[in-house]
Scaffold this active site. Structure first.
Site, PDB file in Angstrom:
ATOM      1  N   HIS A 168       6.934  -2.593   0.776  1.00  0.00           N
ATOM      2  CA  HIS A 168       5.707  -1.773   0.765  1.00  0.00           C
ATOM      3  C   HIS A 168       5.613  -0.975  -0.528  1.00  0.00           C
ATOM      4  O   HIS A 168       6.395  -0.057  -0.763  1.00  0.00           O
ATOM      5  CB  HIS A 168       5.703  -0.813   1.960  1.00  0.00           C
ATOM      6  CG  HIS A 168       4.408  -0.079   2.104  1.00  0.00           C
ATOM      7  ND1 HIS A 168       3.541  -0.297   3.150  1.00  0.00           N
ATOM      8  CD2 HIS A 168       3.806   0.857   1.330  1.00  0.00           C
ATOM      9  CE1 HIS A 168       2.481   0.472   3.018  1.00  0.00           C
ATOM     10  NE2 HIS A 168       2.613   1.192   1.911  1.00  0.00           N
ATOM     11  N   ASP A 195       7.072   2.443  -1.500  1.00  0.00           N
ATOM     12  CA  ASP A 195       5.704   2.940  -1.359  1.00  0.00           C
ATOM     13  C   ASP A 195       5.116   3.433  -2.683  1.00  0.00           C
ATOM     14  O   ASP A 195       4.109   2.921  -3.144  1.00  0.00           O
ATOM     15  CB  ASP A 195       5.630   4.043  -0.283  1.00  0.00           C
ATOM     16  CG  ASP A 195       4.213   4.272   0.245  1.00  0.00           C
ATOM     17  OD1 ASP A 195       3.299   3.527  -0.144  1.00  0.00           O
ATOM     18  OD2 ASP A 195       4.029   5.194   1.059  1.00  0.00           O
ATOM     19  N   TRP A 231       0.785  10.354  -5.041  1.00  0.00           N
ATOM     20  CA  TRP A 231       1.442  10.752  -3.796  1.00  0.00           C
ATOM     21  C   TRP A 231       2.900  11.151  -3.995  1.00  0.00           C
ATOM     22  O   TRP A 231       3.487  11.779  -3.129  1.00  0.00           O
ATOM     23  CB  TRP A 231       1.368   9.602  -2.784  1.00  0.00           C
ATOM     24  CG  TRP A 231      -0.038   9.283  -2.408  1.00  0.00           C
ATOM     25  CD1 TRP A 231      -0.758   9.887  -1.414  1.00  0.00           C
ATOM     26  CD2 TRP A 231      -0.913   8.319  -3.011  1.00  0.00           C
ATOM     27  NE1 TRP A 231      -2.018   9.349  -1.382  1.00  0.00           N
ATOM     28  CE2 TRP A 231      -2.151   8.387  -2.330  1.00  0.00           C
ATOM     29  CE3 TRP A 231      -0.769   7.393  -4.051  1.00  0.00           C
ATOM     30  CZ2 TRP A 231      -3.236   7.582  -2.664  1.00  0.00           C
ATOM     31  CZ3 TRP A 231      -1.854   6.592  -4.375  1.00  0.00           C
ATOM     32  CH2 TRP A 231      -3.065   6.686  -3.696  1.00  0.00           C
ATOM     33  N   GLU A 242      -0.389   6.568   9.761  1.00  0.00           N
ATOM     34  CA  GLU A 242       0.371   7.385   8.812  1.00  0.00           C
ATOM     35  C   GLU A 242      -0.128   8.822   8.960  1.00  0.00           C
ATOM     36  O   GLU A 242      -0.878   9.338   8.136  1.00  0.00           O
ATOM     37  CB  GLU A 242       0.170   6.888   7.372  1.00  0.00           C
ATOM     38  CG  GLU A 242       1.091   7.611   6.381  1.00  0.00           C
ATOM     39  CD  GLU A 242       0.876   7.190   4.930  1.00  0.00           C
ATOM     40  OE1 GLU A 242      -0.003   6.353   4.666  1.00  0.00           O
ATOM     41  OE2 GLU A 242       1.592   7.719   4.056  1.00  0.00           O
ATOM     42  N   HIS A 275      -1.473  -0.105   6.820  1.00  0.00           N
ATOM     43  CA  HIS A 275      -1.046   1.284   6.890  1.00  0.00           C
ATOM     44  C   HIS A 275      -1.493   1.742   8.276  1.00  0.00           C
ATOM     45  O   HIS A 275      -2.704   1.789   8.541  1.00  0.00           O
ATOM     46  CB  HIS A 275      -1.749   2.122   5.834  1.00  0.00           C
ATOM     47  CG  HIS A 275      -1.219   1.943   4.447  1.00  0.00           C
ATOM     48  ND1 HIS A 275      -1.297   0.756   3.762  1.00  0.00           N
ATOM     49  CD2 HIS A 275      -0.592   2.825   3.607  1.00  0.00           C
ATOM     50  CE1 HIS A 275      -0.744   0.903   2.570  1.00  0.00           C
ATOM     51  NE2 HIS A 275      -0.309   2.147   2.443  1.00  0.00           N
ATOM     52  N   HIS A 314       2.709   0.296  -3.996  1.00  0.00           N
ATOM     53  CA  HIS A 314       1.346   0.395  -4.571  1.00  0.00           C
ATOM     54  C   HIS A 314       1.456   0.257  -6.085  1.00  0.00           C
ATOM     55  O   HIS A 314       1.586   1.254  -6.808  1.00  0.00           O
ATOM     56  CB  HIS A 314       0.701   1.734  -4.194  1.00  0.00           C
ATOM     57  CG  HIS A 314       0.437   1.862  -2.731  1.00  0.00           C
ATOM     58  ND1 HIS A 314      -0.776   1.589  -2.156  1.00  0.00           N
ATOM     59  CD2 HIS A 314       1.271   2.190  -1.710  1.00  0.00           C
ATOM     60  CE1 HIS A 314      -0.699   1.763  -0.847  1.00  0.00           C
ATOM     61  NE2 HIS A 314       0.532   2.126  -0.553  1.00  0.00           N
ATOM     62  N   GLN A 370      -8.375   1.320   0.811  1.00  0.00           N
ATOM     63  CA  GLN A 370      -7.822   2.677   0.784  1.00  0.00           C
ATOM     64  C   GLN A 370      -8.756   3.736   1.389  1.00  0.00           C
ATOM     65  O   GLN A 370      -8.322   4.660   2.062  1.00  0.00           O
ATOM     66  CB  GLN A 370      -7.493   3.062  -0.670  1.00  0.00           C
ATOM     67  CG  GLN A 370      -7.119   4.518  -0.911  1.00  0.00           C
ATOM     68  CD  GLN A 370      -5.700   4.841  -0.487  1.00  0.00           C
ATOM     69  OE1 GLN A 370      -4.743   4.463  -1.156  1.00  0.00           O
ATOM     70  NE2 GLN A 370      -5.543   5.519   0.636  1.00  0.00           N
TER      71      GLN A 370
HETATM   72 FE   FE2 Z   1       1.384   2.817   1.267  1.00  0.00          FE
END
Ligand code: FE2
Length: 427
Positions: free
Chosen positions: A55, A307, A313, A211, A208, A57, A150
């Site tokens: 996982h 991630d 993030w 979350e 996702h 991005h 997203q």
């Molecule tokens: Fe993610």
């Protein structure tokens, strides 16, 4: 190439591994040494299959500080910040950052990544950039792309069309974000739509899913039900699943068996979950990571993902899946020998299974499989996690892609003879 005297993750010691024509030709003790073959003496160190990140991005990575840093440290500010950055993105910059990260990854022995790519942009700039990167790196690593809405499949106008266009361009897996839709009903509707699309196209699903810290979020249940209804067992993954941390125990005692019978796998993202979840709590603060040991005990494949690295993030990271495994181990309190080894599997074999690597290139230290492996400066998987062990050698298809010098310190202590020190347990 012949690797001699290696230790394997399953505990076998003194193992030789012979590479021929890019594949593993033989594994066993004291293999004969063919003429003209490079011999690498592993000297008891750990030879493992490559790390796999289930996982990530890649479209956002290495963008830290653009256009500003995440002040609150929350998931929602991260999403807003990514929204501010999106209009400023250029394809060249996306490609450059993604390629730079892939180089970091290879140096860390990370040779397969499932990356989500944002499709909530009618230009599909990030999709085109990552398709280009997938092609550019295909000789040294496997990239699997997930079409990820997203800003919400239903919440963001045009997302359904964009997602379908991304799949038509060659994106591999169907993504989603049900907990970010406006209502629980919309979230459920998005899960149904995405799973039906996957069934229609014969694709895998990786959402996702939940979350959040909301104990009443129910999208994991919906995902499992849809997987079962549509015959997608073994092809559906729930990423994050952090709501499960906060759910009522009785409800979870029903949910986990449902996931198991639906063939749904799970990916926790320990570095990100421990950082982003529980942000609305005072004390005690929830950890937020999903129930990893309980899921594993039910026979559900569970992997750990990185991630994020240096993005809206998360402000840290370097592509080191041993750091991810270490955080997962701590947060889940998986400190038994069995638990620690399971954390190593979560960034290697379990992740490979979730990505379906054996339906493609093939994965694992077995005769006939591609000669893809990492030699680590550690005696076993637990020591590899403890030391974030140096990747002495990273090999794919029999070709050395990266080498790192062993981590050793020269000591010069007053009153003691000069000495070298490394941090391995003496046996
Ligand atoms: Fe993610």
């Amino acid at each position: 190439m012949l690797i001699t005297r290696a230790t394997l993750p399953d505990g076998r010691q003194g193992v030789d591994l012979l590479v021929r024509d890019g594949r593993i030709a033989a594994i066993g003790p004291n293999l004969p040494r063919p003429e003209g073959v490079e011999v690498v003496d592993a000297a008891g160190q750990l030879l493992a299959p490559p790390f796999v990140d289930a996982h990530f991005h890649l479209d956002a990575t290495l963008s830290y500080g653009l256009p500003r840093v995440n002040a609150s440290g929350t998931l929602l500010e991260g999403i807003a910040l990514w929204g501010e950055l999106k209009p400023q993105l250029t394809q060249d910059a996306l490609v450059e950052r993604a390629l730079a990260y892939c180089e970091w990854a290879v140096a860390r022995g990370l040779l397969a990544i499932r990356t989500h790519v944002d499709v909530c942009d009618p230009r599909l700039l990030a999709v085109e950039a990552l398709l280009h990167v997938r092609e550019r790196v295909k000789d040294w690593m496997d990239l699997q792309l997930v079409a990820f809405p997203q800003d919400g499949l239903l919440r963001s106008p045009g997302s359904k069309d964009n997602l379908v266009r991304a799949l038509d361009l060659g994106v591999d897996v169907i993504g989603g974000i049900p907990h970010f839709e406006r209502t629980m009903a919309d979230g459920a509707e998005s899960v149904r739509w995405l799973c039906e699309l996957a069934a229609e196209r014969g694709l895998r699903v990786d959402l996702h899913c939940d979350e959040s810290d909301d104990p009443l979020s129910r999208h994991v249940e919906t995902l499992a039900c849809e997987a079962q209804r549509l015959g997608l067992q073994g092809r559906v993954n729930g990423s994050h699943l952090t709501s499960m941390h906060s759910m009522d125990n009785y409800y979870v005692s029903k949910l986990i068996p449902l996931m198991a019978e639906s063939g749904v796998s799970a990916v926790a993202n320990p570095l990100i979950n421990i950082t982003l979840q529980g942000r609305h709590d005072t004390y005690p603060k929830r950890r937020g990571m999903t129930r990893v040991p309980e899921l594993m005990a039910a026979g559900i494949p569970v992997a750990f993902g990185h991630d994020c690295v240096l993005d809206p993030w998360y402000s840290l990271g370097s592509g080191d899946m041993l750091e991810v495994a270490s955080m997962g181990l701590h947060v889940a309190q998986m400190t038994s020998q069995h638990g620690m080894r399971a954390c190593f599997d979560a960034v290697t074999t379990n992740a490979a299974r979730i990505l379906g690597l054996n339906e493609g290139r093939g994965y694992g230290l077995e005769v006939g499989r591609p000669a893809d492996f990492v030699l680590l400066q550690a005696g076993d998987p637990v020591e590899a996690i403890r030391l974030r062990a140096t990747r002495l050698l990273v090999v794919r298809g029999g070709r050395v892609l990266a080498r790192s010098p062993a981590a050793v310190a020269q000591l010069a202590l007053p009153g003691r003879d000069p000495a070298t020190v490394d941090w391995r347990l003496r046996r």
